[in-house]
Scaffold this motif. Structure first.
Motif, short mmCIF file in Angstrom:
data_model
loop_
_atom_site.label_atom_id
_atom_site.label_comp_id
_atom_site.label_asym_id
_atom_site.label_seq_id
_atom_site.Cartn_x
_atom_site.Cartn_y
_atom_site.Cartn_z
N ALA A 207 103.90 93.15 29.85
CA ALA A 207 104.35 91.88 30.39
C ALA A 207 105.84 91.92 30.72
O ALA A 207 106.28 91.38 31.74
CB ALA A 207 104.05 90.75 29.40
N LYS A 210 106.25 93.93 33.95
CA LYS A 210 105.82 93.19 35.13
C LYS A 210 106.82 92.11 35.51
O LYS A 210 107.09 91.87 36.70
CB LYS A 210 104.44 92.57 34.88
N ARG A 211 107.40 91.49 34.51
CA ARG A 211 108.40 90.45 34.80
C ARG A 211 109.69 91.07 35.36
O ARG A 211 110.31 90.51 36.26
CB ARG A 211 108.69 89.65 33.54
N PRO A 214 108.60 92.99 39.35
CA PRO A 214 107.44 92.25 39.87
C PRO A 214 106.75 92.94 41.05
O PRO A 214 105.57 92.68 41.29
CB PRO A 214 108.04 90.91 40.29
N LEU A 235 99.62 88.19 29.27
CA LEU A 235 99.97 88.13 30.69
C LEU A 235 99.76 86.72 31.24
O LEU A 235 100.64 86.17 31.92
CB LEU A 235 99.11 89.12 31.48
N LEU A 240 101.72 85.97 34.59
CA LEU A 240 101.82 87.30 35.18
C LEU A 240 100.43 87.86 35.47
O LEU A 240 99.46 87.52 34.80
CB LEU A 240 102.56 88.25 34.23
#
Length: 332
Positions: A207, A210-211, A214, A235, A240
């Motif tokens: 997570a 991904k943040r 992006p 997520l 996300l």
């Protein structure tokens, strides 16, 4: 044959009806008990069982629906997971027997005390360093809700708070472990593209990646169904989206990855095994593109740098703290 299965088969006359085996080992037990079906939360063991006994073993955080004459729980390593599994099975077995089998050194006698909440428990057998217990479920409990058992907590990170949802049985349940905390501080300059969080657990690293990145195509992989479900929930809690994969080891991962980031697992049941971590290092190059990076955290006493350099390339130590090191290597 797994010694726990051997203990069961010493009492084979008890297990001839429609039987649910929860957490069965990947051996021939299903072949010896043709009316039984399995429920596994270990992707590797489920795959092996499905290959041999197609359609007779399900994978996930809940058992297959239907009625059973009895159920057997193979003791997992987590106490919290044991409680969830016993409650889940007992809820389906009003007036029918629930069995518990496990190794003595894994704490089966301690776990057997939890059976008292369902009825009068008794030990049926002790052999092969294992014990087999039985309880007749006198009053079935309500089926437990995973949501009620999940630990929700917030990590205050440099780029803002991260909501984490951790389920029973997941590594470092309900808290941030020391190794991951160090790795979270050293996620700069991850190559863009397809990025894998190997051994994703509750999804904290995935997570965060991904943040922070992006535009990357993020994948999370774990062998454990409860980790997979935890990662999906983490997520979602942070708005996300990423692909979450169930698989046993790096061989289950896709190819052409820009980066692999990992706090790799090394515990299996009551035994300690570094095989998954070593296999990750040995075969990372097969999954990385040229210029792709492996970045992992590991106990400082583990001699991973020579293994990394043998199979991937020069190994750089990015940080060291509290007995952990961050290693980085790039595929030529």
């Amino acid at each position: 044959m797994d010694p726990r299965s051997e203990v069961l088969l010493r009492q084979a006359e008890l297990f001839q009806g429609r039987l649910l085996l929860a957490g069965p080992p990947a051996d021939d037990l299903l072949g010896q008990l043709p009316a039984a079906v399995g429920w596994s939360w270990h992707a590797g063991e489920q795959q092996l069982l499905d290959r041999r006994f197609g359609g007779r073993c399900s994978f996930g955080v809940a058992p297959v629906p239907g009625e059973f004459d009895a159920a057997v729980l193979f003791l997992p390593k987590s106490r919290e997971l044991t409680d969830y599994l016993l409650q889940t099975l007992a809820a389906r077995l009003n007036g029918r027997p629930l069995y518990l089998v496990g190794e003595k050194r894994a704490g089966v006698e301690r776990a057997a005390r939890q059976l008292a909440g369902f009825g009068r428990a008794r030990k049926l057998d002790s052999a092969r360093h294992c014990q087999l217990w039985q309880v007749m479920v006198e009053q079935a409990p309500a089926a437990p809700e995973l949501d009620a058992l999940a630990h929700h907590f917030t990590l205050e990170l440099a780029d803002g708070p991260l909501q984490v949802i951790s389920l029973p049985g997941v590594f470092s349940h309900g808290r941030l472990d020391v190794g991951s905390a160090l790795l979270l501080e050293h996620l700069d300059d991850i190559p863009s593209g397809r990025v894998l969080d190997f051994g994703c657990g509750a999804g904290i690293l995935g997570a965060t990646l991904k943040r922070r990145y992006p535009q990357s195509n993020l994948l999370l992989l774990d062998v454990d169904a409860f980790a997979i479900e935890s990662s999906r929930r983490t997520l979602a809690a942070n708005g996300l989206e990423a692909e979450v994969i169930a698989g046993d080891g790096i061989d289950a991962a896709p190819r052409h990855l820009a980066a692999i980031v990992s706090n790799p697992p090394f515990h299996q049941g009551v035994h300690t095994s570094y095989r998954a971590s070593e296999a990750l290092i040995e075969r990372a190059a097969e999954h990385l593109v040229s210029g792709g990076e492996l970045r992992l955290v590991a106990n400082a006493f583990l001699r991973y740098p020579p293994l990394v350099e043998q199979h991937l390339g020069p190994c750089h130590t990015l940080a060291e703290r509290d007995g952990f090191r961050i290693y980085r290597a790039v595929r030529p």
